[in-house]
Design a protein around this motif. Structure first.
Motif, PDB file in Angstrom:
ATOM      1  N   VAL A 318      60.949  27.387   2.852  1.00  0.00           N
ATOM      2  CA  VAL A 318      61.314  28.616   3.562  1.00  0.00           C
ATOM      3  C   VAL A 318      61.496  28.283   5.033  1.00  0.00           C
ATOM      4  CG1 VAL A 318      60.553  30.925   4.232  1.00  0.00           C
ATOM      5  CG2 VAL A 318      60.122  30.093   1.900  1.00  0.00           C
ATOM      6  N   HIS A 319      62.686  28.552   5.540  1.00  0.00           N
ATOM      7  CA  HIS A 319      62.981  28.265   6.942  1.00  0.00           C
ATOM      8  C   HIS A 319      62.233  29.224   7.864  1.00  0.00           C
ATOM      9  CE1 HIS A 319      65.231  27.415  10.600  1.00  0.00           C
ATOM     10  NE2 HIS A 319      65.558  28.684  10.676  1.00  0.00           N
ATOM     11  N   LYS A 320      62.344  30.524   7.589  1.00  0.00           N
ATOM     12  CA  LYS A 320      61.727  31.520   8.452  1.00  0.00           C
ATOM     13  C   LYS A 320      61.676  32.856   7.739  1.00  0.00           C
ATOM     14  CE  LYS A 320      61.953  33.223  13.250  1.00  0.00           C
ATOM     15  NZ  LYS A 320      62.724  33.146  14.533  1.00  0.00           N
ATOM     16  N   VAL A 321      60.634  33.644   8.018  1.00  0.00           N
ATOM     17  CA  VAL A 321      60.498  34.989   7.466  1.00  0.00           C
ATOM     18  C   VAL A 321      60.674  36.006   8.593  1.00  0.00           C
ATOM     19  CG1 VAL A 321      59.002  36.621   6.251  1.00  0.00           C
ATOM     20  CG2 VAL A 321      58.930  34.185   5.654  1.00  0.00           C
ATOM     21  N   PHE A 322      61.611  36.936   8.411  1.00  0.00           N
ATOM     22  CA  PHE A 322      61.852  38.012   9.369  1.00  0.00           C
ATOM     23  C   PHE A 322      61.340  39.331   8.797  1.00  0.00           C
ATOM     24  CE2 PHE A 322      65.027  34.850  10.453  1.00  0.00           C
ATOM     25  CZ  PHE A 322      65.174  34.945  11.835  1.00  0.00           C
ATOM     26  N   LYS A 323      60.902  40.243   9.656  1.00  0.00           N
ATOM     27  CA  LYS A 323      60.692  41.630   9.240  1.00  0.00           C
ATOM     28  C   LYS A 323      62.067  42.262   9.046  1.00  0.00           C
ATOM     29  CE  LYS A 323      56.160  41.632   9.866  1.00  0.00           C
ATOM     30  NZ  LYS A 323      55.214  41.778   8.727  1.00  0.00           N
TER      31      LYS A 323
END
Length: 348
Positions: A318-323
């Motif tokens: 997973v590169h990044k988690v955004f809201k």
């Protein structure tokens, strides 16, 4: 419209447009009323390049598909329709859908759901469906990978590329050659517990010449391509006798390049196939998911994103988690090609 029949979803102002047209608004909440339907309360959803094309009004939707973006998700079962036996209210699941994952609730066919293993985080589960099923389809159903094959995977640091590298290892490919466009992405690929055998920076090297060097002039048996026109001649040059290539996208142009020759296809007995996943029939997708479940699902171990574990286990990156209130930033991250692994959005 009553509050029970309304949900929040990511919508596109005017039906299409730039990133700035994305917003969270009200949409009708679907219900699981027909046989084999399951309503899932979405926890996380994954971003894909088709979402950008759809947002811009350039992606033809399958007939009857909601205009809400998103084809993959993780969440918990909220409702089940008639004849659903494998899933129950409260089950933690992840899966594919023809559309609608950018929402609080998504309606799916039970055959397109998979049970979420407790070791998988919500974001890891949401990162699996489109990337891993596309990679499995490309290698197993499209190009019939077999032990000892030499494989060339373009866009190696993409979600599909990362999955394809691990699946090629699993199916005992010989040389696994990957392209990427930055030293950072090449370093990332080399750091994988089961890395590609060779990496190529397509911006500074001619990948067809490197493929010839790596394979002793033989070429590769399988190519997974996302680029199209820009790579066509070099891909044809890179394929071995009886080579197979699957084209999954046309990021480098949709037309054949000027001067493209048919003769190498004929004399090298090449097999070239285009493939998409979203436009496939329900029956095909169910078959694909069952094959993936049989061959690969048990090998996926979550734990921390991308960290090494036992040898042989697949890893979800997973590169990044955004809201989801940051959905514009998430799309911008993908448009700028910053990610190594999947971009995930949390519905919160």
């Amino acid at each position: 419209m009553s509050s029970e029949s309304v949900m929040k979803a990511v919508l596109v102002k005017d039906g299409k447009g730039p990133i700035e047209n994305l917003y969270i608004g009200d949409a009708p909440k679907p219900q699981a009323t027909l046989p084999n339907q399951v309503l899932v309360k979405v926890k996380m959803f994954g971003l894909n390049r088709m979402d950008i094309s759809q947002r811009e009004g350039e992606y033809p939707l399958p007939p009857g598909t909601t205009e809400i973006l998103g084809v993959e998700f993780s969440g918990s079962v909220a409702e089940v329709g008639p004849n659903v036996q494998d899933f129950h209210i409260g089950d933690e699941v992840f899966g594919l859908t023809y559309g609608g994952a950018y929402a609080e609730y998504v309606l799916v066919n039970a055959g397109m759901l998979l049970p979420k293993h407790p070791q998988l985080s919500w974001e890891q589960a949401a990162a699996i469906p489109e990337a891993w099923l596309t990679a499995y389809q490309a290698l197993v159903m499209n190009t019939n990978i077999k032990e000892g094959d030499n494989v060339l995977i373009h866009a190696g640091a993409s979600g599909v590329g990362i999955a394809a590298i691990q699946l090629a290892n699993f199916f005992k490919a010989n040389r696994i050659i990957c392209t990427a466009g930055s030293q950072e992405k090449l370093d990332f690929l080399r750091s994988m517990p089961l890395p590609p055998t060779d990496t190529i920076n397509y911006k500074t090297e001619d990948f067809s010449k490197r493929v010839a060097e790596i394979t002793g002039g033989k070429g590769v048996d399988v190519i997974v391509d996302f680029i199209g026109q820009e790579y066509w001649n070099k891909n044809i040059s890179s394929l071995a006798l009886d080579g197979r290539m699957v084209i999954l996208a046309t990021l480098g142009g949709e037309l054949m390049p000027q001067g493209a020759e048919i003769t190498p296809i004929l004399y090298k007995r090449l097999r070239i196939q285009g493939s998409t996943l979203r436009s496939r029939s329900q029956e095909y997708q169910n078959e694909l998911i069952n094959g993936f479940k049989r061959d690969a699902l048990s090998k996926i171990k979550g734990r921390s994103t991308g960290s090494p574990g036992e040898a042989g286990d697949f890893k979800i990156y997973v590169h990044k988690v955004f809201k989801w209130t940051e959905i514009q930033d998430a799309h911008r991250e993908m448009e700028q090609n910053k990610n190594s692994g999947k971009i995930i959005v949390e519905v919160a």
